[in-house]
Design an enzyme around this catalytic site. Structure first.
Site, PDB file in Angstrom:
ATOM      1  N   GLU A 263      -3.886  -2.254   3.180  1.00  0.00           N
ATOM      2  CA  GLU A 263      -2.954  -3.339   2.865  1.00  0.00           C
ATOM      3  C   GLU A 263      -3.610  -4.312   1.891  1.00  0.00           C
ATOM      4  O   GLU A 263      -4.726  -4.765   2.145  1.00  0.00           O
ATOM      5  CB  GLU A 263      -2.528  -4.061   4.152  1.00  0.00           C
ATOM      6  CG  GLU A 263      -1.747  -3.166   5.097  1.00  0.00           C
ATOM      7  CD  GLU A 263      -1.259  -3.889   6.354  1.00  0.00           C
ATOM      8  OE1 GLU A 263      -1.543  -5.104   6.490  1.00  0.00           O
ATOM      9  OE2 GLU A 263      -0.600  -3.251   7.185  1.00  0.00           O
ATOM     10  N   HIS A 294       4.014  -6.128   6.143  1.00  0.00           N
ATOM     11  CA  HIS A 294       3.441  -6.606   7.409  1.00  0.00           C
ATOM     12  C   HIS A 294       4.069  -7.939   7.827  1.00  0.00           C
ATOM     13  O   HIS A 294       3.369  -8.909   8.134  1.00  0.00           O
ATOM     14  CB  HIS A 294       1.921  -6.742   7.285  1.00  0.00           C
ATOM     15  CG  HIS A 294       1.202  -6.607   8.600  1.00  0.00           C
ATOM     16  ND1 HIS A 294       0.000  -5.978   8.747  1.00  0.00           N
ATOM     17  CD2 HIS A 294       1.533  -7.023   9.854  1.00  0.00           C
ATOM     18  CE1 HIS A 294      -0.399  -6.014   9.995  1.00  0.00           C
ATOM     19  NE2 HIS A 294       0.528  -6.645  10.701  1.00  0.00           N
TER      20      HIS A 294
END
Length: 323
Positions: A263, A294
């Site tokens: 990420e 997220h």
């Protein structure tokens, strides 16, 4: 006493901490590793989300550290063993964002089953793809498989049953006779049995050595044809190239991913290429694919609950309960 906050925290909770402590609130520290390490030299507490790595190097730079607040529930970015060895309290926001995540799961589930919400531009352009979009599915009567039956998994099950879905669940740490299954109206079964029966699968697992790549190509291949997969837990649980291949081949109807092994999600990876092919109309039977950064647990309400809970927990850890 000094508290360092290295990622976003709700403003009222930061102000509440400032009323009692010397607070250094710099959300950009998460992207300035050296600056974070330097800030820890005089820190009695650190508050993070999921990107700040509370590892050996950080702990070594923080001789005064007494508490780590986690604005969320996943703890894989925190060296729990090292914290315990030094007597550092770890304060997660257990349960505070469960509602936000559960609603995300149900919302994306309905979007993927119906498959009708990506045509706004075509309709506004004068097209009328009514026939192409008339094959959507209803949630009622279908089976949801919940993998991991903690607080979030249980709330997802409750919301799904409110839609008239059957719910089956699997949790390796929860015995089949545990009362939680019956209280939520969920049937406990093996993971393989769940995959064979579920029209949709939602993952709610911590990332551990035992769950790393749990959903690999073989396990994804055991899912029912035309099922959908939703992951709001941790990206490392899921083999992303294998999922992209299953979607591209038409074995799965769709997927919603809020978490990724790396990420931010790297450009040019299998999921990114698949999404580009879907948008460009290069697939004859395009699957549904929802990718979000997220944020399943991030709503205004959840941010406030999470921040308040962590602020309170860190205060107790630093003051011994004298609030």
């Amino acid at each position: 006493m000094r508290i360092v906050i290295s990622e976003f925290m709700d403003a009222p909770a930061v102000d509440a901490l400032r009323a009692r402590f010397d607070v250094r609130y710099e959300p950009e520290l998460v992207d300035r590793r050296n600056g974070l390490l330097q800030a820890m030299a005089e820190a009695d507490a650190l508050i993070v989300r999921n990107r700040s790595q509370v590892d050996a190097a950080l702990l070594a730079s923080a001789p005064r550290l007494r508490a780590v607040g986690r604005l969320g529930v996943g703890l894989d970015n925190i060296d729990l063993t090292a914290c315990a060895a030094r007597g550092i309290a770890v304060v997660p926001a257990t349960g505070a964002n469960a509602r936000a995540v559960a609603e995300y799961v149900i919302g994306t589930l309905l979007v993927l089953l119906r498959g009708a919400y990506g045509a706004s531009a075509a309709v506004a352009d004068g097209q009328w793809p009514r026939s192409a979009l008339s094959g959507g599915l209803e949630a009622h009567g279908r089976t949801l498989g919940v993998v991991g039956f903690g607080g979030i998994g249980r709330l997802v099950a409750t919301l799904a049953r409110g839609l008239g879905m059957r719910v089956v669940g699997h949790d390796a740490a929860l015995p089949a006779g545990h009362p939680s299954w019956g209280e939520c109206g969920v049937e406990s079964c093996s993971l393989d049995a769940l995959l064979e029966r579920a029209d949709a699968v939602s993952l709610h697992l911590p990332l551990t050595p035992g769950t790393q790549r749990l959903f690999d190509a073989a396990r994804i291949g055991r899912m029912r044809a035309g099922a959908v997969l939703i992951n709001t837990s941790r990206g490392g649980i899921l083999d992303e190239p294998a999922l992209a291949e299953a979607l591209r081949a038409g074995r799965l109807r769709g997927a919603a991913l809020d978490v990724f092994e790396a990420e931010p999600l790297p450009a040019g990876g299998p999921l990114a290429v698949l999404l580009a092919d879907i948008r460009q109309g290069r697939l004859t039977a395009p699957p549904g694919l929802i990718l979000t950064p997220h944020i399943a647990g991030l709503t205004r309400e959840a941010n406030a609950r999470v921040s308040d809970m962590v602020a309170s927990g860190v205060t107790i850890a630093l003051t011994g309960g004298d609030r």
